[in-house]
Design a protein around this motif. Structure first.
Motif, short mmCIF file in Angstrom:
data_model
loop_
_atom_site.label_atom_id
_atom_site.label_comp_id
_atom_site.label_asym_id
_atom_site.label_seq_id
_atom_site.Cartn_x
_atom_site.Cartn_y
_atom_site.Cartn_z
N SER A 14 39.84 44.13 41.14
CA SER A 14 40.91 43.74 42.06
C SER A 14 40.35 43.41 43.44
CB SER A 14 41.96 44.83 42.16
OG SER A 14 41.39 46.02 42.66
N PHE A 15 39.36 44.16 43.90
CA PHE A 15 38.76 43.86 45.21
C PHE A 15 38.05 42.52 45.18
CE2 PHE A 15 35.35 44.18 48.36
CZ PHE A 15 36.11 44.43 49.49
N SER A 16 37.34 42.23 44.10
CA SER A 16 36.64 40.94 43.98
C SER A 16 37.64 39.79 43.93
CB SER A 16 35.78 40.91 42.72
OG SER A 16 34.83 41.94 42.76
N PHE A 17 38.74 39.98 43.20
CA PHE A 17 39.75 38.94 43.10
C PHE A 17 40.40 38.68 44.45
CE2 PHE A 17 44.07 37.51 41.89
CZ PHE A 17 43.70 36.33 41.27
N LEU A 18 40.74 39.73 45.18
CA LEU A 18 41.34 39.55 46.50
C LEU A 18 40.37 38.93 47.49
CD1 LEU A 18 43.42 42.83 46.86
CD2 LEU A 18 44.26 40.51 46.56
N THR A 19 39.10 39.30 47.40
CA THR A 19 38.10 38.69 48.28
C THR A 19 37.94 37.20 47.98
OG1 THR A 19 36.93 40.80 48.36
CG2 THR A 19 35.71 38.86 49.04
N ALA A 22 40.93 35.37 49.38
CA ALA A 22 40.85 35.28 50.83
C ALA A 22 39.83 34.23 51.26
CB ALA A 22 40.48 36.64 51.42
N LEU A 23 38.69 34.18 50.59
CA LEU A 23 37.69 33.16 50.93
C LEU A 23 38.19 31.75 50.65
CD1 LEU A 23 34.35 34.79 49.73
CD2 LEU A 23 35.02 34.22 52.05
N ILE A 24 38.87 31.56 49.53
CA ILE A 24 39.41 30.23 49.22
C ILE A 24 40.44 29.83 50.27
CG2 ILE A 24 40.89 29.01 47.58
CD1 ILE A 24 39.41 30.46 45.35
N PHE A 25 41.29 30.75 50.68
CA PHE A 25 42.30 30.44 51.69
C PHE A 25 41.65 30.09 53.03
CE2 PHE A 25 45.00 31.83 55.18
CZ PHE A 25 46.09 30.98 54.98
N ILE A 26 40.68 30.88 53.46
CA ILE A 26 40.04 30.64 54.75
C ILE A 26 39.29 29.31 54.74
CG2 ILE A 26 38.20 31.46 56.27
CD1 ILE A 26 39.16 34.32 55.59
#
Length: 52
Positions: A14-19, A22-26
């Motif tokens: 879950s942490f990898s997926f959220l990271t 977040a990177l794709i959004f930024i």
């Protein structure tokens, strides 16, 4: 405590997926449009330079 191993891997996943999200959004919101704007600006500068 072997019963905690699945929770550890789920936490990592879950942490990898959220990271990743977040990177794709930024990148899509802030970083990549700057590269597009830079390429368009370079294209206009080259076109203006060729006219003279």
């Amino acid at each position: 405590m072997p019963q905690l191993i699945p929770f550890y891997f789920l936490n990592q996943l879950s942490f990898s997926f959220l990271t990743l999200l977040a990177l794709i959004f930024i990148f899509s919101k802030y970083i990549l449009p700057l590269f597009t704007l830079q390429q368009v600006t370079r294209m206009y500068i080259v076109k203006l330079g060729n006219k003279s």
